[in-house]
Write an enzyme that holds these catalytic residues in place. Structure first.
Site, mmCIF file in Angstrom:
data_model
loop_
_atom_site.group_PDB
_atom_site.id
_atom_site.type_symbol
_atom_site.label_atom_id
_atom_site.label_comp_id
_atom_site.label_asym_id
_atom_site.label_seq_id
_atom_site.Cartn_x
_atom_site.Cartn_y
_atom_site.Cartn_z
ATOM 1 N N SER A 20 0.841 -1.196 0.000
ATOM 2 C CA SER A 20 0.000 0.000 0.000
ATOM 3 C C SER A 20 0.880 1.251 0.000
ATOM 4 O O SER A 20 1.670 1.444 -0.916
ATOM 5 C CB SER A 20 -0.949 -0.034 1.205
ATOM 6 N N ASP A 64 -8.755 -4.557 -6.219
ATOM 7 C CA ASP A 64 -8.282 -3.555 -5.259
ATOM 8 C C ASP A 64 -9.040 -2.247 -5.471
ATOM 9 O O ASP A 64 -8.997 -1.666 -6.556
ATOM 10 C CB ASP A 64 -6.783 -3.333 -5.448
ATOM 11 N N HIS A 70 -7.125 -5.341 -1.660
ATOM 12 C CA HIS A 70 -6.017 -4.671 -0.991
ATOM 13 C C HIS A 70 -5.649 -5.443 0.278
ATOM 14 O O HIS A 70 -6.489 -6.088 0.904
ATOM 15 C CB HIS A 70 -6.463 -3.253 -0.628
#
Length: 429
Positions: A243, A340, A373
């Site tokens: 991330s 994501d 994610h």
């Protein structure tokens, strides 16, 4: 009871459907949808277990005595079918990363996940790994910056040096800590002869970009300065993170020794020899319009950069890995999920395309079908083979750098839809 069963079944179905079709643009439901989709996808087996247990309880207590109960049962069966698809997609990650890395993983199947982690799918404790906690590596902005070290319990044989890896945590540049992320990967790397460093860095809104990048570069310089202390090979440091950590991973690799991001330590060597960003953020300008609308105007501008893109676009471009690609980039292994909603997969694809168009080093891309994610935060059938494959890739890059390994594998497999036969995009140059 029949009506309660129907309500519970519809809630379960929403979780399942949301895992396949998470909210991407609606600000009101974006956060709830993300967390629900993430937990459902990566813990699909757990969801299936509880839905089955719920159904058994409702049926045993008379939920099928009226028509709402039968409707609920049909809804539940649909939800179960979707969860089974998610479970299958998770299992396919093993094949996906094998395809991405080609012959590197041939003949080395991944061992299964211990039953205990199917109940508590969190950190995998590894025997033979020592951890040194809270070591100060820098002072900046009135803060003491610390890192943890993960290293093999036994000293290296014959005085050999070990490769090092820096793990950078995520959290949107505003939250996160070294104690929360990258633990499973660092433990697995340490078991296989690596020395891992999990570093903290200053966070916004107290910190202003590029403070975050400056701090992780300080960590790279510190690792080299203390190479003798940890039996580390100063000529080989890899970097990884997810991330915001994936964003910083890419920038550390692409801005080696850039004096703009090394105030006070301009002469330090901050180069890295390999980079493995997970679900990274590669564009702060939203040029493709795929990021959520609030990403730039409500978050990056007021909280992180503290500037307006319209007034100072160069600040956002300099912070975008997409705009920093170059021929001398180190080898990259980019990993991203195709569902994501926080870091758009389209930006990852564009980053890989631009990087492999100019880089002289291999660039490998694995796009994991069905993954959201932060897919590696749990010990799952998806995360475990992915982490093991990253270790094998890093080891192959290191061996090649030492002149003792075969060339890093290259692959070029076309992308398929989620759940299709070709569930991975792989590209190398």
């Amino acid at each position: 009871m029949p009506w309660l069963f129907l309500i519970a079944a519809l809630i379960g179905l929403w979780f399942t459907v949301n895992a396949f079709r998470p909210v991407r643009r609606n600000s009101l439901f974006f956060g709830q949808s993300f967390f629900a989709a993430w937990l459902t996808t990566e813990l699909a087996g757990h969801h299936l277990f509880w839905q089955i247990a719920m159904t058994v309880v409702f049926v045993a207590t008379g939920a099928l005595d009226a028509w709402p109960g039968w409707v609920a049962l049909a809804v539940t069966f649909v939800s179960w079918a979707g969860l089974l698809v998610l479970i299958v997609q998770g299992h396919r990650a093993d094949r996906q990363v094998n395809d991405a890395l080609g012959d590197l993983l041939a003949g080395e199947p991944h061992p299964g996940i211990p039953w205990s982690y199917l109940i508590l799918p969190f950190r995998m404790k590894r025997k033979g790994v020592d951890r040194d906690r809270d070591i100060e590596f820098a002072r900046a902005g009135g803060r003491v910056l610390r890192l943890d070290v993960y290293r093999p319990s036994t000293p290296p044989a014959n005085g050999r040096r070990r490769p090092a890896v820096l793990q950078i945590h995520g959290g949107g540049w505003v939250i996160g800590d070294k104690r929360e992320q990258g633990i499973n990967l660092l433990g697995h790397l340490a078991v296989n002869g690596w020395v891992g460093f999990n570093a903290n860095y200053r966070l916004s809104p107290a910190a202003t970009w590029p403070d975050h990048l400056v701090d992780v570069k300080r960590a790279v310089a510190w690792i080299r300065e203390h190479a003798d202390e940890y039996d580390v090979d100063p000529d080989f440091i890899a970097v990884t993170g997810g991330s915001a950590g994936g964003h910083l991973t890419a920038l550390v690799a692409l801005t080696a020794n850039d004096p703009r991001y090394q105030p006070g330590f301009e002469d330090a060597d901050t180069s890295v020899q390999a980079a493995a960003p997970f679900y990274g953020v590669y564009d702060w300008t939203n040029r493709q319009g795929k990021a959520h609308p609030f990403m730039l105007s409500r978050f990056l501008e007021p909280w992180v950069v503290k500037a307006f893109y319209a007034d100072e676009p160069e600040k956002f471009e300099d912070a975008s890995p997409i705009d920093q690609v170059s021929a001398d980039a180190p080898p990259f292994f980019v990993l991203h999920g195709d569902r994501d909603t926080l870091a758009p997969v389209e930006d990852a694809r564009l980053f890989v395309d631009r990087l492999r168009a100019v880089s002289e080093a291999p660039v490998i891309y694995a796009e994991l079908a069905g993954a959201h994610h932060a897919f590696d935060l749990f010990v799952s059938t998806r995360a475990k083979p992915v982490l093991e494959s990253v270790e094998r890739w890093l080891s192959a890059v290191y061996e090649q750098a030492q002149g003792s390994g075969a060339p890093v594998p290259e692959a070029d497999i076309e992308a398929g839809g989620a759940g299709g036969e070709a569930d991975v995009v792989s590209a190398a140059r």
